[in-house]
Motif scaffolding. Structure first.
Motif, short mmCIF file in Angstrom:
data_model
loop_
_atom_site.label_atom_id
_atom_site.label_comp_id
_atom_site.label_asym_id
_atom_site.label_seq_id
_atom_site.Cartn_x
_atom_site.Cartn_y
_atom_site.Cartn_z
N LEU A 85 -1.75 15.11 6.14
CA LEU A 85 -0.37 14.64 6.13
C LEU A 85 0.46 15.45 5.12
CD1 LEU A 85 -0.94 10.77 6.12
CD2 LEU A 85 -0.17 12.17 8.05
N MET A 86 1.73 15.67 5.49
CA MET A 86 2.68 16.26 4.56
C MET A 86 4.00 15.53 4.75
SD MET A 86 3.45 18.28 2.12
CE MET A 86 2.17 19.53 2.00
N LEU A 87 4.27 14.60 3.85
CA LEU A 87 5.46 13.76 3.92
C LEU A 87 6.49 14.31 2.93
CD1 LEU A 87 3.50 10.39 3.90
CD2 LEU A 87 4.53 11.52 5.89
N GLY A 88 7.48 15.02 3.46
CA GLY A 88 8.44 15.67 2.59
C GLY A 88 7.74 16.71 1.73
N ASP A 89 8.09 16.76 0.46
CA ASP A 89 7.48 17.70 -0.46
C ASP A 89 6.33 17.01 -1.19
OD1 ASP A 89 6.89 19.84 -2.08
OD2 ASP A 89 8.63 19.58 -3.40
N MET A 90 5.23 16.80 -0.46
CA MET A 90 4.03 16.14 -1.01
C MET A 90 4.35 14.74 -1.51
SD MET A 90 1.36 18.32 -0.83
CE MET A 90 0.20 18.36 -2.19
N GLY A 91 5.20 14.01 -0.79
CA GLY A 91 5.59 12.67 -1.19
C GLY A 91 4.75 11.59 -0.55
N GLY A 92 5.30 10.38 -0.53
CA GLY A 92 4.56 9.25 0.01
C GLY A 92 5.49 8.22 0.64
N ILE A 93 4.89 7.33 1.41
CA ILE A 93 5.59 6.19 2.00
C ILE A 93 4.97 4.93 1.42
CG2 ILE A 93 6.12 4.94 4.13
CD1 ILE A 93 6.05 7.56 5.62
N TYR A 94 5.81 4.03 0.92
CA TYR A 94 5.36 2.82 0.25
C TYR A 94 5.69 1.62 1.13
CZ TYR A 94 6.02 6.38 -3.30
OH TYR A 94 6.01 7.57 -3.98
N LEU A 95 4.70 0.79 1.37
CA LEU A 95 4.89 -0.41 2.18
C LEU A 95 4.92 -1.62 1.27
CD1 LEU A 95 3.84 1.77 4.19
CD2 LEU A 95 2.77 -0.07 5.47
N PHE A 96 5.86 -2.53 1.54
CA PHE A 96 6.06 -3.72 0.73
C PHE A 96 6.09 -4.95 1.63
CE2 PHE A 96 8.20 -0.14 -1.23
CZ PHE A 96 7.82 -0.20 -2.56
N GLU A 97 5.79 -6.11 1.05
CA GLU A 97 5.93 -7.36 1.78
C GLU A 97 6.20 -8.49 0.78
OE1 GLU A 97 2.42 -8.37 3.91
OE2 GLU A 97 1.27 -8.83 2.12
N CYS A 98 6.72 -9.59 1.33
CA CYS A 98 6.95 -10.79 0.52
C CYS A 98 5.87 -11.80 0.86
CB CYS A 98 8.33 -11.37 0.81
SG CYS A 98 8.64 -12.93 -0.08
N LEU A 154 0.84 -1.20 0.00
CA LEU A 154 0.00 0.00 0.00
C LEU A 154 0.87 1.24 0.00
CD1 LEU A 154 -0.13 1.36 3.14
CD2 LEU A 154 -1.35 -0.78 3.54
N THR A 155 0.25 2.34 -0.34
CA THR A 155 0.89 3.66 -0.35
C THR A 155 0.14 4.59 0.60
OG1 THR A 155 1.82 3.57 -2.59
CG2 THR A 155 1.27 5.74 -1.75
N ILE A 156 0.91 5.27 1.46
CA ILE A 156 0.36 6.37 2.25
C ILE A 156 0.88 7.64 1.60
CG2 ILE A 156 0.18 7.47 4.50
CD1 ILE A 156 -1.02 4.73 4.52
N SER A 157 0.00 8.38 0.96
CA SER A 157 0.41 9.55 0.18
C SER A 157 -0.01 10.83 0.87
CB SER A 157 -0.22 9.48 -1.21
OG SER A 157 0.13 10.60 -1.98
N SER A 158 0.73 11.89 0.59
CA SER A 158 0.37 13.20 1.13
C SER A 158 -0.87 13.78 0.48
CB SER A 158 1.53 14.19 0.95
OG SER A 158 2.70 13.79 1.61
N ASN A 159 -1.16 13.35 -0.75
CA ASN A 159 -2.26 14.01 -1.46
C ASN A 159 -3.03 13.03 -2.34
OD1 ASN A 159 -0.96 14.04 -4.26
ND2 ASN A 159 0.57 15.10 -3.03
N GLU A 160 -4.23 13.43 -2.67
CA GLU A 160 -5.12 12.66 -3.53
C GLU A 160 -4.80 12.86 -5.01
OE1 GLU A 160 -9.35 10.81 -3.64
OE2 GLU A 160 -7.49 10.54 -2.55
N PHE A 161 -4.17 13.98 -5.33
CA PHE A 161 -3.79 14.34 -6.70
C PHE A 161 -2.84 15.52 -6.60
CE2 PHE A 161 -7.79 16.30 -5.45
CZ PHE A 161 -7.50 17.65 -5.55
N ASP A 162 -2.15 15.82 -7.70
CA ASP A 162 -1.26 16.98 -7.69
C ASP A 162 -1.71 18.00 -8.72
OD1 ASP A 162 -0.28 16.17 -10.21
OD2 ASP A 162 1.39 15.07 -9.31
N GLY A 163 -0.85 18.97 -8.98
CA GLY A 163 -1.23 20.08 -9.85
C GLY A 163 -1.48 19.71 -11.28
N GLU A 164 -1.06 18.52 -11.69
CA GLU A 164 -1.31 18.05 -13.06
C GLU A 164 -2.25 16.85 -13.08
OE1 GLU A 164 -1.36 17.95 -17.11
OE2 GLU A 164 -0.54 19.51 -15.81
N SER A 165 -2.04 15.92 -12.16
CA SER A 165 -2.79 14.66 -12.22
C SER A 165 -4.27 14.83 -11.84
CB SER A 165 -2.15 13.61 -11.30
OG SER A 165 -2.28 13.97 -9.94
#
Length: 297
Positions: A269-282, A225-236
């Motif tokens: 949330l504001m993670l860095g400059d509107m970034g995200g944290i990505y969680l991974f598993e095996c 999963l991704t925990i993102s700072s935003n739902e969309f950005d200035g272009e998307s």
């Protein structure tokens, strides 16, 4: 109110059949400010916790940054995400588990200079699960403390952008550019990877991909999963702004700042400059090793 992503403005697989084999299903969670109950999926809401299990704490040494704790020592983790299997049936839960919880330490860590998440799989039918008091560690910044949000899960299709194999991206580069010149739609921003907080699909990389390798079997881990700072950005926003949040007149950027922020960044949330944290598993290993990565700097 449910949230629905508008249909893509163009048929990606008709235009670029080469990317069809790389499609993946993602579930956009569309968090919106609310008052979720402890028995609901939520972001930043109340969580269930076993009476027999001590509340987790972070004992890492934290770097000196603007998001450092006021003093070193054990710091209680804060709830970030609680997901019940009924809300995300596409997510492959481990046997007997039907509840996924993500907590994190709300201070910077050396690895990415973001909060450090922990992941927990649970069986929600166990009798000792009780509502937990949500800690608010002293000195934690609001940027790392999500506001309570209800979720509106929605299945969408992801196509890779940064994860598109180099040979495929090179072969399609001229056609991507031609499409954008003729229609104004960018494969990279509008037609490929979904934005926002989501389960599955592809990470919403803003830098070069950094997929972790399982320490047990050496296989590349899967995006959980991704925990993102935003739902969309200035272009998307042109393709990833939900239909229900589209203003009747003008664009999302014509709304007052506070109203737009509640749509673009509901948890605060504001993670860095509107970034995200990505969680991974095996998922190949029985204990499902876990890792995370961020590209927030």
């Amino acid at each position: 109110m449910a949230r629905a992503t508008p249909p893509r403005p163009l048929d990606v697989e008709t235009l670029f059949p080469e990317v069809a084999r790389y499609r993946k299903t993602a579930v956009r969670l569309h968090p919106r400010l609310g008052d979720p109950s402890v028995r609901e999926s939520s972001l930043g809401g109340p969580v269930l916790w076993p009476l027999s299990e001590p509340w987790p704490h972070c004992e890492d040494d934290h770097p000196r940054t603007a998001f450092s704790p006021p003093a070193q020592g054990p710091i209680p983790l804060v709830p970030v995400l609680q997901l019940f299997a009924t809300d995300v049936p596409d997510l492959a839960f481990p046997d007997t588990a039907d509840l996924l919880q993500v907590l994190w330490c709300p201070f910077d860590h050396e690895d990415g200079y973001v909060p450090r998440p922990e992941r927990y799989w649970r069986d929600s039918s166990l009798g000792d699960l009780q509502p937990a008091n949500r800690p608010r560690p002293s000195g934690a910044d609001n940027d790392y403390l999500p506001d309570p949000c209800v979720l509106h899960p929605e299945r969408v299709t992801d196509y890779p952008n940064w994860d598109l194999p180099d040979e495929v991206a090179d072969a399609l580069e001229v056609r991507f550019e031609q499409l954008e010149e003729e229609t104004g739609w960018s494969y990279w921003s509008h037609l490929s990877v979904s934005d926002g907080v989501k389960v599955g699909g592809y990470p919403t990389w803003t830098q070069e991909p950094n997929w972790p390798t399982c320490p047990t079997c050496s296989v590349r881990m899967e995006h959980l999963l991704t925990i993102s700072s935003n739902e969309f950005d200035g272009e998307s926003w042109r393709t990833w702004l939900p239909i229900e949040d589209t203003p009747a007149m003008g664009t999302i950027w014509d709304l007052p700042y506070e109203q737009r922020t509640e749509i673009q960044r509901p948890p605060g949330l504001m993670l860095g400059d509107m970034g995200g944290i990505y969680l991974f598993e095996c998922t190949s290993c029985p204990d499902r090793p876990f890792a995370y990565h961020s590209d927030c700097s």
